[in-house]
Design a protein around this motif. Structure first.
Motif, PDB file in Angstrom:
ATOM      1  N   UNK A   1      20.398  -7.724 -14.073  1.00  7.57           N
ATOM      2  CA  UNK A   1      20.908  -8.047 -15.410  1.00  7.57           C
ATOM      3  C   UNK A   1      19.801  -7.979 -16.458  1.00  7.57           C
ATOM      4  N   UNK A   2      18.576  -8.331 -16.079  1.00  2.00           N
ATOM      5  CA  UNK A   2      17.458  -8.215 -17.017  1.00  2.00           C
ATOM      6  C   UNK A   2      17.184  -6.776 -17.404  1.00  2.00           C
ATOM      7  N   UNK A   3      17.264  -5.872 -16.421  1.00  3.08           N
ATOM      8  CA  UNK A   3      17.086  -4.444 -16.715  1.00  3.08           C
ATOM      9  C   UNK A   3      18.191  -3.962 -17.651  1.00  3.08           C
TER      10      UNK A   3
ATOM     11  N   UNK B   1      29.548  -2.463 -35.960  1.00  9.06           N
ATOM     12  CA  UNK B   1      28.807  -1.395 -35.317  1.00  9.06           C
ATOM     13  C   UNK B   1      29.699  -0.713 -34.284  1.00  9.06           C
ATOM     14  N   UNK B   2      29.532   0.589 -34.154  1.00  7.34           N
ATOM     15  CA  UNK B   2      30.356   1.361 -33.225  1.00  7.34           C
ATOM     16  C   UNK B   2      29.460   2.129 -32.259  1.00  7.34           C
ATOM     17  N   UNK B   3      29.970   2.354 -31.063  1.00  9.62           N
ATOM     18  CA  UNK B   3      29.299   3.167 -30.048  1.00  9.62           C
ATOM     19  C   UNK B   3      30.099   4.450 -29.883  1.00  9.62           C
ATOM     20  N   UNK B   4      29.446   5.569 -30.111  1.00 11.60           N
ATOM     21  CA  UNK B   4      30.114   6.869 -30.042  1.00 11.60           C
ATOM     22  C   UNK B   4      29.471   7.683 -28.932  1.00 11.60           C
TER      23      UNK B   4
ATOM     24  N   UNK C   1      19.628  -9.976 -24.942  1.00  9.58           N
ATOM     25  CA  UNK C   1      20.986 -10.277 -24.514  1.00  9.58           C
ATOM     26  C   UNK C   1      21.662  -9.060 -23.901  1.00  9.58           C
ATOM     27  N   UNK C   2      22.855  -9.271 -23.383  1.00 10.17           N
ATOM     28  CA  UNK C   2      23.614  -8.197 -22.764  1.00 10.17           C
ATOM     29  C   UNK C   2      24.533  -7.530 -23.778  1.00 10.17           C
ATOM     30  N   UNK C   3      24.633  -6.232 -23.664  1.00 10.31           N
ATOM     31  CA  UNK C   3      25.525  -5.457 -24.521  1.00 10.31           C
ATOM     32  C   UNK C   3      26.904  -5.422 -23.862  1.00 10.31           C
ATOM     33  N   UNK C   4      27.710  -6.431 -24.148  1.00  3.44           N
ATOM     34  CA  UNK C   4      29.005  -6.559 -23.494  1.00  3.44           C
ATOM     35  C   UNK C   4      29.992  -5.528 -24.031  1.00  3.44           C
TER      36      UNK C   4
ATOM     37  N   UNK D   1      17.299  -2.267 -21.177  1.00  8.64           N
ATOM     38  CA  UNK D   1      17.705  -0.875 -21.425  1.00  8.64           C
ATOM     39  C   UNK D   1      18.778  -0.802 -22.491  1.00  8.64           C
ATOM     40  N   UNK D   2      19.640  -1.808 -22.555  1.00 13.58           N
ATOM     41  CA  UNK D   2      20.708  -1.818 -23.557  1.00 13.58           C
ATOM     42  C   UNK D   2      21.983  -1.147 -23.121  1.00 13.58           C
TER      43      UNK D   2
END
Length: 368
Positions: A180-182, A83-86, A46-49, A186-187
């Motif tokens: 979009x697949x890449x 979850x957090x993105x830093x 899935x996509x990391x929105x 990759x995330x």
């Protein structure tokens, strides 16, 4: 002239060529394989929105923080339960992004984060995005993409023909799916910058396709009045004639984008550059590929189904077969020694005019 320039000139004049159309089934197979891989990546990961699409909060610390990225992620997860993105910015500050939280929870999370990071809560900047606003952004992005596709099809159908419009649309969908697949594999985070990058590369891919289509349109005028080339032959010439131009424009466009992606996003840690640079890098490469290997071969396939093009192909192949048979008869005809002597006697010595041989060896008729 450089080697690449000389190659481009020879391709444009038709002195050399590569059979792109003849090997189109190989390119179709490669594209299908890549597309399936991209779809599987979308389905599995899935996509990391980003928070712009699903809502959340972004907290930015002051400069020169001693806290590591791992510690900040742990503190943010304990305070929010998500979850957090830093990301560590170039000035030493930390950007803490927490998606999926309500705006009413932001004050409590801010207080706990400031306590864990040993900061004054007033120095911890907070930007909030509501879930409803993020949904509106996502809907507008899809609407913009759909409108773009419809306008592209209408324009190409008017400027060229409906078969070219269909081929260009297939190529654009191919580019979107791969990009979009890449992103899913990759995330990387999907942000409004990603949408801007997608629209940019679609315009670039369309430009590259239109260049080939314009050359094809010019060369296929009155195509049915000749019997030398089929539609696929001329399509192949159009690709070869614009090949070096497509390579040059793609490489020149990819170099600065690669700098943004690998240097800006990789070495300097400017994570916001990744949002647009990855979509540009993958999309530009996929767009150049689809213009050459997907769009034009697909147009040739669609045109060759027309009755007029089928009849032309039969005439061209029949003429080529007849010419080949005549050449075989000339090569297979035996020439013995008597025939060679007779031919020499008739033709006379090489490079000598026939008029000078007249009367030689015969009496002139004058009395001595």
């Amino acid at each position: 002239m450089s080697k690449l320039g000389n190659l481009g000139a020879r391709l444009h004049r038709g002195e050399i060529s590569y059979d792109f159309i003849g090997k189109r089934k190989i390119w179709y197979g490669v594209s299908i394989l890549i597309t399936i891989t991209a779809i599987v990546g979308l389905a599995v990961r899935g996509l990391n929105m980003g928070i712009e699409f699903q809502g959340g909060a972004v907290f930015t610390t002051p400069t020169k923080m001693s806290t590591s990225v791992g510690q900040a992620e742990r503190y943010a997860k304990e305070a929010s339960g998500h979850e957090a993105i830093v990301q560590k910015l170039g000035n030493g500050s930390l950007r803490i992004q927490i998606a999926g939280i309500e705006t009413s929870q932001s004050d409590r999370i801010k207080q706990e984060l400031a306590k864990d990071l040993k900061l004054d809560p007033e120095k911890l900047a907070a930007d909030l995005v509501g879930p409803s606003w993020g949904q509106q952004v996502a809907n507008k992005a899809w609407e913009g993409l759909a409108i773009f596709m419809v306008l592209v099809v209408i324009y190409l159908a008017i400027a060229f023909e409906w078969r070219m419009a269909i081929a260009a649309l297939v190529a654009l969908i191919h580019d979107i799916t791969i990009t979009t697949g890449i992103y899913a594999l990759v995330g990387f985070e999907v942000t409004p910058g990603t949408v801007i990058g997608l629209l940019t590369i679609l315009g670039y891919s369309l430009y590259d396709t239109v260049v080939v289509f314009d050359s094809l349109k010019e060369q296929t005028k009155d195509i049915t009045k000749q019997t030398r080339f089929t539609y696929s032959d001329i399509a192949n010439r159009s690709i070869n004639g614009t090949l070096v131009r497509s390579i040059n424009t793609t490489v020149v466009a990819l170099l600065p984008v690669a700098g943004l992606l690998f240097i800006g996003g990789g070495f300097l840690g400017a994570g916001t550059l990744n949002d647009i640079s990855l979509s540009l890098f993958v999309g530009l490469a996929a767009g150049a590929y689809s213009s050459i290997f997907i769009a034009t071969p697909l147009v040739a396939d669609l045109k060759e189904r027309e009755p007029a093009m089928k009849a032309l192909r039969k005439r061209v192949l029949a003429k080529r077969a007849q010419a080949g048979a005549e050449e075989d008869r000339v090569e297979e005809r035996p020439v013995d020694g008597d025939d060679r002597d007779a031919a020499t006697a008739v033709v006379g010595p090489r490079n000598q005019p026939a008029s000078r041989t007249r009367g030689r060896g015969r009496p002139s008729g004058k009395r001595r």
